[in-house]
Scaffold this motif. Structure first.
Motif, mmCIF file in Angstrom:
data_model
loop_
_atom_site.group_PDB
_atom_site.id
_atom_site.type_symbol
_atom_site.label_atom_id
_atom_site.label_comp_id
_atom_site.label_asym_id
_atom_site.label_seq_id
_atom_site.Cartn_x
_atom_site.Cartn_y
_atom_site.Cartn_z
ATOM 1 N N ILE A 39 -8.273 -8.206 -0.484
ATOM 2 C CA ILE A 39 -7.476 -7.409 0.492
ATOM 3 C C ILE A 39 -6.511 -6.717 -0.398
ATOM 4 O O ILE A 39 -6.551 -6.727 -1.576
ATOM 5 C CB ILE A 39 -6.420 -8.489 1.388
ATOM 6 N N ILE A 40 -6.479 -5.392 0.194
ATOM 7 C CA ILE A 40 -5.353 -4.366 -0.453
ATOM 8 C C ILE A 40 -3.777 -4.680 0.094
ATOM 9 O O ILE A 40 -3.806 -4.139 1.242
ATOM 10 C CB ILE A 40 -5.872 -3.281 -0.475
ATOM 11 N N PRO A 41 -3.157 -5.322 -0.397
ATOM 12 C CA PRO A 41 -1.718 -5.476 -0.015
ATOM 13 C C PRO A 41 -1.090 -3.991 0.363
ATOM 14 O O PRO A 41 -1.129 -3.170 -0.463
ATOM 15 C CB PRO A 41 -0.704 -6.114 -0.904
ATOM 16 N N LEU A 42 -0.341 -3.582 1.304
ATOM 17 C CA LEU A 42 -0.019 -2.353 1.725
ATOM 18 C C LEU A 42 1.331 -2.056 0.897
ATOM 19 O O LEU A 42 1.767 -1.110 0.859
ATOM 20 C CB LEU A 42 0.289 -2.309 3.300
ATOM 21 N N ASP A 43 1.811 -3.182 0.511
ATOM 22 C CA ASP A 43 2.967 -3.009 -0.479
ATOM 23 C C ASP A 43 2.650 -3.104 -1.739
ATOM 24 O O ASP A 43 3.499 -3.074 -2.705
ATOM 25 C CB ASP A 43 4.165 -3.537 -0.058
ATOM 26 N N GLY A 44 1.444 -3.116 -2.286
ATOM 27 C CA GLY A 44 0.960 -3.281 -3.553
ATOM 28 C C GLY A 44 -0.045 -2.352 -4.275
ATOM 29 O O GLY A 44 -0.353 -2.491 -5.207
ATOM 30 N N PHE A 45 -0.319 -1.147 -3.366
ATOM 31 C CA PHE A 45 -1.265 -0.205 -3.827
ATOM 32 C C PHE A 45 -0.749 0.325 -5.251
ATOM 33 O O PHE A 45 0.275 0.693 -5.262
ATOM 34 C CB PHE A 45 -1.451 0.884 -2.758
ATOM 35 N N ARG A 46 -1.706 0.507 -6.211
ATOM 36 C CA ARG A 46 -1.304 1.191 -7.496
ATOM 37 C C ARG A 46 -1.730 2.639 -7.479
ATOM 38 O O ARG A 46 -2.535 2.862 -7.680
ATOM 39 C CB ARG A 46 -1.759 0.456 -8.481
#
Length: 212
Positions: A39-46
């Motif tokens: 999953i791609i956390p919406l608050d963790g994209f780099r």
């Protein structure tokens, strides 16, 4: 498996299952429910410094659903792909139903990157992405994460964790954790085509920094 309908496909997504084919030419489709889910956390994209510099330079256009079929075709245009004719037809049907969408990046009118996926409740199920220029898919994902956040989505399912996705902040979780997150997201009524519209590069970068 050729009897899969768009309605059955949506039901499968709602239960954490998605379809794949072995190859482009294989007529059969099988269901997948991974033990470990990306999953791609919406608050963790780099957004790296180099990607931020590229985005600030601009020179590209972002659009939604302008050429959904073209994005799927571009994603399938590789030596090995799980997108066969059956899957292609199913996602075009979901697109007509308002449950499948594409985000496209263009330079001088030409597609240089994009991503497509399925929406259900507050969940976005990312299916595939492509890049025809440096950072094309990264730019698409940066704008997509921002758009999902702006339109009320809770879950960005990436199916499998890859090195590329991990470098952008994707993580791997257990099947049980995924199903919990999925059930929570399905209680939300997000609308992919609502919200303030696609953000300018600088705004996307700023909001991403605030979320992270």
């Amino acid at each position: 498996m050729n009897a899969i309908t768009p309605e059955l496909l949506l039901y499968a997504y709602g239960n954490g299952i998605f379809p794949m084919a072995e190859t482009r030419d294989d007529e059969d489709v099988f269901w997948v429910d991974p033990k470990r889910r990306g999953i791609i956390p919406l608050d963790g994209f780099r957004i790296s410094r180099s990607l931020a510099r590229r985005m600030r330079r601009g020179g590209y256009e972002v659009a939604l659903n302008r050429d959904f079929a073209g994005v799927v075709e571009a994603c399938a245009d590789r030596d090995e792909t799980w997108i066969n004719d059956t899957i292609f037809d199913l996602y075009r049907a979901l697109h007509r139903m308002g449950h499948a969408h594409s985000l496209e990046i263009r330079t001088d009118g030409a597609l240089i990157g994009g991503v497509y996926g399925v929406t259900l409740g507050g969940a976005f199920f990312g299916e595939s992405m492509f890049s025809r220029a440096t950072d094309g898919s990264k730019i698409a994902l940066a704008h997509l994460v921002d758009h999902l956040s702006q339109t009320g989505f809770r879950l960005f399912d990436a199916q499998f964790l890859t090195e590329h996705l991990a470098s952008l902040g994707a993580i791997e979780i257990s099947r049980a954790d995924y199903h919990t997150r999925l059930n929570d997201a399905l209680q939300v009524e997000a609308d992919f085509l609502s919200g303030p519209g696609l953000g300018a590069p600088q705004d996307v970068i700023q909001r991403n920094n605030q979320r992270s």
